[in-house]
Design an enzyme around this catalytic site. Sequence first.
Site, short mmCIF file in Angstrom:
data_model
loop_
_atom_site.label_atom_id
_atom_site.label_comp_id
_atom_site.label_asym_id
_atom_site.label_seq_id
_atom_site.Cartn_x
_atom_site.Cartn_y
_atom_site.Cartn_z
N LYS A 53 4.70 2.02 8.03
CA LYS A 53 4.58 0.56 8.11
C LYS A 53 5.97 -0.09 8.09
O LYS A 53 6.26 -1.00 8.87
CB LYS A 53 3.73 0.05 6.93
CG LYS A 53 2.25 0.36 7.11
CD LYS A 53 1.45 0.28 5.83
CE LYS A 53 0.05 0.86 6.08
NZ LYS A 53 -0.74 1.04 4.87
N GLN A 97 -0.77 -0.58 -1.26
CA GLN A 97 -1.22 0.69 -0.70
C GLN A 97 -2.28 1.31 -1.62
O GLN A 97 -2.04 1.52 -2.80
CB GLN A 97 -0.02 1.64 -0.54
CG GLN A 97 -0.35 2.94 0.14
CD GLN A 97 -0.78 2.76 1.60
OE1 GLN A 97 -0.20 1.99 2.36
NE2 GLN A 97 -1.84 3.46 2.00
N ASP A 120 -4.36 -7.25 4.64
CA ASP A 120 -5.24 -6.07 4.65
C ASP A 120 -6.71 -6.51 4.67
O ASP A 120 -7.60 -5.68 4.84
CB ASP A 120 -4.95 -5.24 3.39
CG ASP A 120 -4.99 -3.75 3.66
OD1 ASP A 120 -5.04 -3.38 4.84
OD2 ASP A 120 -4.99 -2.97 2.69
#
Length: 299
Positions: A53, A97, A120
């Site tokens: 990322k 994450q 997200d």
Amino acid sequence: MDTIEIRGNAIAEKVYVECLQELQVLKAQGHLPGLAVVLVGDDPASRAYVGSKERKCQELGLHSVKIELPEDATQEVLIAQIEKLNADPAIHGILVQLPLPSHLDEDAVIMKISPAKDVDGLHPINIGKLAMDDATGFAPCTPLGCQRMLIENGMGISGKKVVIIGRSLLVGKSLGLLLLQKGEGGNATVTIAHSRTENLAQVASEADILVAAIGRPGFVTEDFIKDGAVVIDVGINRVDDASAKRGYRLVGDVDFAKVAPKCAAITPVPGGVGVMTIAMLMANTIRACRMAEEGEARN
Ligand code: NAP
């Protein structure tokens, strides 16, 4: 049957071209999208995902920040970090994450991310907007990637019978909501199956579009497939392979060799959905920046 392989790289490249165009416009207006990725602990797979990322942000020219916390970080420390990022005007997207170490409460952490920076798409406000067909929210990146692959494949989604195996919020359930939405990329008739579904192969074999998001290598075999179906394999599983350099290889949830001959189109693993997730994260971050700046301009 001549089976089409729906490859992620070519479609992700299209998404990046769109990202760069929008980025150019934003930069010309004096805005730079920023993404913060928070990594807790030292899980090698999570570290690898965070690294990809970060690299993609750098390649595209986005501002990127990586926050690393130790494995034993407390909930309070993690939440304080998120609150700092929520207040930082240079950051438009925040991604924690997952999975987090087991002593941390993932749901409580996600709840603390500002919905406007939740690129997200897992905050309840964004999941709610997805369910309400409200386009001002953010949908989770992997489902968005799957939807984009289906759109680009061009065999149509509207009116099609879709069966998704897997009901996680991260993938299956959110993809179901996305494909059910009214409008382009939606209007499907969606069934979401899971470990309690009876006669799973029979249910799956009615699908025009079958999505596997299970986490079990090669679980979907040819008896799950209607002739001419489109198959999207979300699974990423490590299986031991002494002949591979790293001692393992990645395989999907679909037994590709057995299934591909029956399909009109299928995504491979690796080389399929995986690369789309990062592409959609970049797209969501740039959109978050655009929305933040438009919000600022209105105030
Ligand atoms: P998850 O949270 O573990 O969910 C798995 C789902 O599969 C659950 O709903 C589970 O049903 C269902 N399932 C498990 N065993 C089953 C069985 N025998 N029959 C029918 N359904 C079964 O996993 P996830 O996060 O959704 O991820 C799924 C896969 O996608 C994993 O391989 C993951 O690595 C991969 N993934 C890939 C990407 C990408 O970028 N390509 C992103 C995210 C995830 P129950 O709910 O009944 O337990």
